[in-house]
Design a protein around this motif. Structure first.
Motif, mmCIF file in Angstrom:
data_model
loop_
_atom_site.group_PDB
_atom_site.id
_atom_site.type_symbol
_atom_site.label_atom_id
_atom_site.label_comp_id
_atom_site.label_asym_id
_atom_site.label_seq_id
_atom_site.Cartn_x
_atom_site.Cartn_y
_atom_site.Cartn_z
ATOM 1 N N ALA A 1 -6.613 -2.032 15.247
ATOM 2 C CA ALA A 1 -5.466 -2.070 14.394
ATOM 3 C C ALA A 1 -4.912 -0.718 13.692
ATOM 4 O O ALA A 1 -3.806 -0.288 13.763
ATOM 5 C CB ALA A 1 -5.885 -2.879 13.041
ATOM 6 N N THR B 1 -10.762 -3.190 13.403
ATOM 7 C CA THR B 1 -10.222 -2.090 12.454
ATOM 8 C C THR B 1 -9.769 -1.065 13.268
ATOM 9 O O THR B 1 -8.844 -0.456 12.946
ATOM 10 C CB THR B 1 -11.430 -1.606 11.483
ATOM 11 O OG1 THR B 1 -11.647 -2.895 10.782
ATOM 12 C CG2 THR B 1 -10.941 -0.708 10.468
ATOM 13 N N ASP C 1 -3.885 -7.173 4.832
ATOM 14 C CA ASP C 1 -3.518 -6.861 6.491
ATOM 15 C C ASP C 1 -3.815 -8.036 7.348
ATOM 16 O O ASP C 1 -4.986 -8.230 7.979
ATOM 17 C CB ASP C 1 -4.692 -5.402 6.856
ATOM 18 C CG ASP C 1 -4.119 -4.353 5.794
ATOM 19 O OD1 ASP C 1 -3.027 -4.138 5.596
ATOM 20 O OD2 ASP C 1 -5.409 -3.640 5.588
ATOM 21 N N TRP C 2 -2.831 -8.867 7.447
ATOM 22 C CA TRP C 2 -3.095 -10.146 8.214
ATOM 23 C C TRP C 2 -3.253 -9.732 9.717
ATOM 24 O O TRP C 2 -4.143 -10.415 10.350
ATOM 25 C CB TRP C 2 -1.865 -10.927 7.892
ATOM 26 C CG TRP C 2 -1.696 -11.366 6.504
ATOM 27 C CD1 TRP C 2 -0.862 -11.080 5.398
ATOM 28 C CD2 TRP C 2 -2.591 -12.325 5.914
ATOM 29 N NE1 TRP C 2 -1.203 -11.677 4.512
ATOM 30 C CE2 TRP C 2 -2.118 -12.420 4.654
ATOM 31 C CE3 TRP C 2 -3.929 -13.149 6.271
ATOM 32 C CZ2 TRP C 2 -2.861 -13.368 3.629
ATOM 33 C CZ3 TRP C 2 -4.416 -13.742 5.238
ATOM 34 C CH2 TRP C 2 -3.928 -13.943 4.048
ATOM 35 N N ILE C 3 -2.484 -8.896 10.294
ATOM 36 C CA ILE C 3 -2.634 -8.596 11.702
ATOM 37 C C ILE C 3 -3.871 -8.099 11.912
ATOM 38 O O ILE C 3 -4.637 -8.311 12.840
ATOM 39 C CB ILE C 3 -1.377 -7.627 12.014
ATOM 40 C CG1 ILE C 3 -0.112 -8.339 11.884
ATOM 41 C CG2 ILE C 3 -1.735 -7.131 13.463
ATOM 42 C CD1 ILE C 3 0.956 -7.124 11.877
ATOM 43 N N GLU C 4 -4.528 -7.141 11.207
ATOM 44 C CA GLU C 4 -5.761 -6.749 11.194
ATOM 45 C C GLU C 4 -7.171 -7.872 11.496
ATOM 46 O O GLU C 4 -7.762 -7.905 11.971
ATOM 47 C CB GLU C 4 -6.379 -5.577 10.323
ATOM 48 C CG GLU C 4 -7.787 -4.999 10.392
ATOM 49 C CD GLU C 4 -7.886 -3.966 9.332
ATOM 50 O OE1 GLU C 4 -8.851 -3.517 9.355
ATOM 51 O OE2 GLU C 4 -6.966 -3.673 8.619
ATOM 52 N N GLY D 1 -1.207 1.099 14.538
ATOM 53 C CA GLY D 1 -0.763 1.435 13.436
ATOM 54 C C GLY D 1 -0.374 0.094 12.341
ATOM 55 O O GLY D 1 0.576 0.490 11.585
ATOM 56 N N VAL D 2 -1.287 -0.833 12.440
ATOM 57 C CA VAL D 2 -0.940 -2.035 11.539
ATOM 58 C C VAL D 2 -2.173 -1.957 10.416
ATOM 59 O O VAL D 2 -2.358 -3.229 10.182
ATOM 60 C CB VAL D 2 -0.924 -3.296 12.467
ATOM 61 C CG1 VAL D 2 0.249 -2.954 13.198
ATOM 62 C CG2 VAL D 2 -2.139 -3.452 13.323
ATOM 63 N N SER D 3 -3.033 -1.248 10.510
ATOM 64 C CA SER D 3 -4.198 -1.352 9.437
ATOM 65 C C SER D 3 -3.959 -0.887 8.322
ATOM 66 O O SER D 3 -4.596 -1.374 7.409
ATOM 67 C CB SER D 3 -5.231 -0.376 10.027
ATOM 68 O OG SER D 3 -4.952 0.921 9.704
ATOM 69 N N ASP D 4 -2.775 -0.245 7.628
ATOM 70 C CA ASP D 4 -2.540 0.187 6.430
ATOM 71 C C ASP D 4 -1.139 -0.303 6.192
ATOM 72 O O ASP D 4 -0.032 0.139 6.509
ATOM 73 C CB ASP D 4 -2.410 1.699 6.435
ATOM 74 C CG ASP D 4 -2.349 2.066 4.760
ATOM 75 O OD1 ASP D 4 -2.702 1.213 4.066
ATOM 76 O OD2 ASP D 4 -1.948 3.046 4.550
ATOM 77 N N THR D 5 -1.019 -1.480 5.503
ATOM 78 C CA THR D 5 0.136 -2.277 5.160
ATOM 79 C C THR D 5 0.237 -2.612 3.593
ATOM 80 O O THR D 5 -1.064 -2.496 3.093
ATOM 81 C CB THR D 5 0.397 -3.664 5.948
ATOM 82 O OG1 THR D 5 -0.741 -4.460 5.565
ATOM 83 C CG2 THR D 5 0.467 -3.463 7.402
ATOM 84 N N ASP D 6 1.407 -3.058 3.204
ATOM 85 C CA ASP D 6 1.317 -3.398 1.763
ATOM 86 C C ASP D 6 0.771 -4.735 1.623
ATOM 87 O O ASP D 6 1.240 -5.519 2.458
ATOM 88 C CB ASP D 6 2.861 -3.407 1.276
ATOM 89 C CG ASP D 6 3.349 -1.946 1.087
ATOM 90 O OD1 ASP D 6 2.514 -1.024 1.083
ATOM 91 O OD2 ASP D 6 4.649 -1.750 1.162
#
Length: 87
Positions: free
Chosen positions: A50, A47, A62-65, A54-59
């Protein structure tokens, strides 16, 4: 941190730890509690990582996280398994 946050961290840690363990082929010589602990640590570090990327808060999800957390759990399970094999 509230009690609901602690409980959710444990549940997510269990899921992440089991998924990380499933990624590694073969039999691992670590117990369930170690898997859970590795999963919780991987979830927390994943967490933070991520968030730094900058990939922790997506619409949506959160697949990348999740992928980062699972990869960290797999590395943690493999490292702990290797350390247990040497002793």
């Amino acid at each position: 941190m509230e009690i609901s946050g602690i409980i959710s961290a444990i549940i997510i840690g269990v899921i992440i730890g089991v998924l990380g363990r499933l990624v590694i082929p073969g039999r691992q010589r670590i117990g369930v509690l170690w898997t859970i602990l590795v999963g919780i640590v991987a979830a927390l570090i994943g967490t933070a990582l991520a968030g730094a990327l900058g990939v922790s808060d997506t619409d949506g999800p959160d697949w990348i996280e999740w992928l980062i957390q699972i990869a960290l759990a797999a590395v943690g399970v493999a490292a702990l398994d290797r350390a247990k094999a040497r002793t």
